[in-house]
Design an enzyme around this catalytic site. Sequence first.
Site, PDB file in Angstrom:
ATOM      1  N   LYS A  81       4.269   2.526  -4.528  1.00 50.48           N
ATOM      2  CA  LYS A  81       4.745   3.223  -3.325  1.00 50.48           C
ATOM      3  C   LYS A  81       5.073   4.668  -3.702  1.00 50.48           C
ATOM      4  CE  LYS A  81       8.352   3.243   0.182  1.00 50.48           C
ATOM      5  NZ  LYS A  81       9.091   2.454   1.154  1.00 50.48           N
ATOM      6  N   GLU A 118       8.282   2.445  -6.837  1.00 50.33           N
ATOM      7  CA  GLU A 118       8.343   3.644  -5.993  1.00 50.33           C
ATOM      8  C   GLU A 118       8.788   4.874  -6.787  1.00 50.33           C
ATOM      9  OE1 GLU A 118      10.888   3.381  -2.525  1.00 50.33           O
ATOM     10  OE2 GLU A 118      10.256   5.331  -1.798  1.00 50.33           O
TER      11      GLU A 118
HETATM   12  P1  13P Z   1      10.587   7.184   4.110  1.00 49.80           P
HETATM   13  O1  13P Z   1       9.282   6.655   4.623  1.00 49.80           O
HETATM   14  O2  13P Z   1      11.545   7.583   5.183  1.00 49.80           O
HETATM   15  O3  13P Z   1      10.413   8.217   3.040  1.00 49.80           O
HETATM   16  O4  13P Z   1      11.317   5.977   3.387  1.00 49.80           O
HETATM   17  C1  13P Z   1      10.615   5.196   2.513  1.00 49.80           C
HETATM   18  C2  13P Z   1      11.548   4.557   1.595  1.00 49.80           C
HETATM   19  O5  13P Z   1      11.588   3.364   1.504  1.00 49.80           O
HETATM   20  C3  13P Z   1      12.426   5.408   0.782  1.00 49.80           C
HETATM   21  O6  13P Z   1      12.840   4.698  -0.335  1.00 49.80           O
END
Ligand code: 13P
Length: 340
Positions: free
Chosen positions: A219, A177
């Site tokens: 992500k 991510e």
């Molecule tokens: P949000 O969809 O609220 O941005 O959160 C995703 C997430 O896992 C943040 O690390």
Amino acid sequence: MKSQTLKDTATALFADNKGLLAMDESNPTCNRRFASLGIPQTVEARRAYRELIVTTPRLGECIGGAILYDETIRQQKRDGTPFIKVLIEAGIVPGIKVDAGAKELAGHLGEKVTEGLDGLRDRLAEYLQMGARFAKWRAVIAIGDGIPSRGSLEANAHALARYAALCQEVGLVPIVEPEVLMDGEHTLEQCYEATDELLRTVFSELFAQRVMLEGMILKPNMVLPGLACTRQETVDEVADATVNCFLRAVPAAVPAIAFLSGGQPAELASARLNAMNARFKSRLPWAVAFSFSRAIQQPALEIWKGQDSNVLAAQQALYHRAYCNQAARAGQYSGAMEKK
Ligand code: 13P
């Protein structure tokens, strides 16, 4: 490396147009969201809220995996049933956030690097044994004057790649991510540039650390103008900029891109995801999916407000957002689905 296990898990998470539910808010983040709604910031309130989520009827029809937090993966329903068991019985694969949060990056004012590599091999083995089948590590990148710097992109990408390799070694699918934050006045073009450079740096490091692309999930953020930018592009313009950016920077071997919502209003996040799938479907080499926290949970949290009597209505709201995002994966979401 457990290649087939990794590929099978990655496929299961996104079968039938499903996506991921991020419910891995750290205690400080969860407490902050509770405080703004007057909900007590206690272990029991967090446990009750997570019980509401995992027991939502039919959630497994739209959600393939749920990302948990260390406190949550060890918790149970009021009747003693572990949350992990509840999820598995609902057909939802349990995952776990394993980073230790973003800390100031030395020598780089206004930039952060995510920590948590020390001892990670042992923690991953423990989570696997508990029933987790995938993991998550989040890097945050801000846009500002002279930011992001090369040093912060490389430090964050390197940590993501080291984490991903450790996950694959033990048989957990890594969710990688890298998030460009929405805060600020920057334009969509500036977000595009930062996202493009970040993704190229991340994939270069993933290659260097021998991460198997078929056994990981990306992500990322969508390509968006900053929250305080005066020009806010249309849904279709955002979809086009986002998909074009990812087509150029993300190898086709990656099975799925599961967007974070990053503070977008829930319905707008669904509309943008839908536009990407509707406009580009035949050209997409990867599944274009969701891994939302706020854009799935926020309406439900606002209904629940910590009250037992609101649980059913909150669960209906949670299911509705999951259902809308499943439709968006198929390019079949429309605003009409929001009419109550
Ligand atoms: P949000 O969809 O609220 O941005 O959160 C995703 C997430 O896992 C943040 O690390």
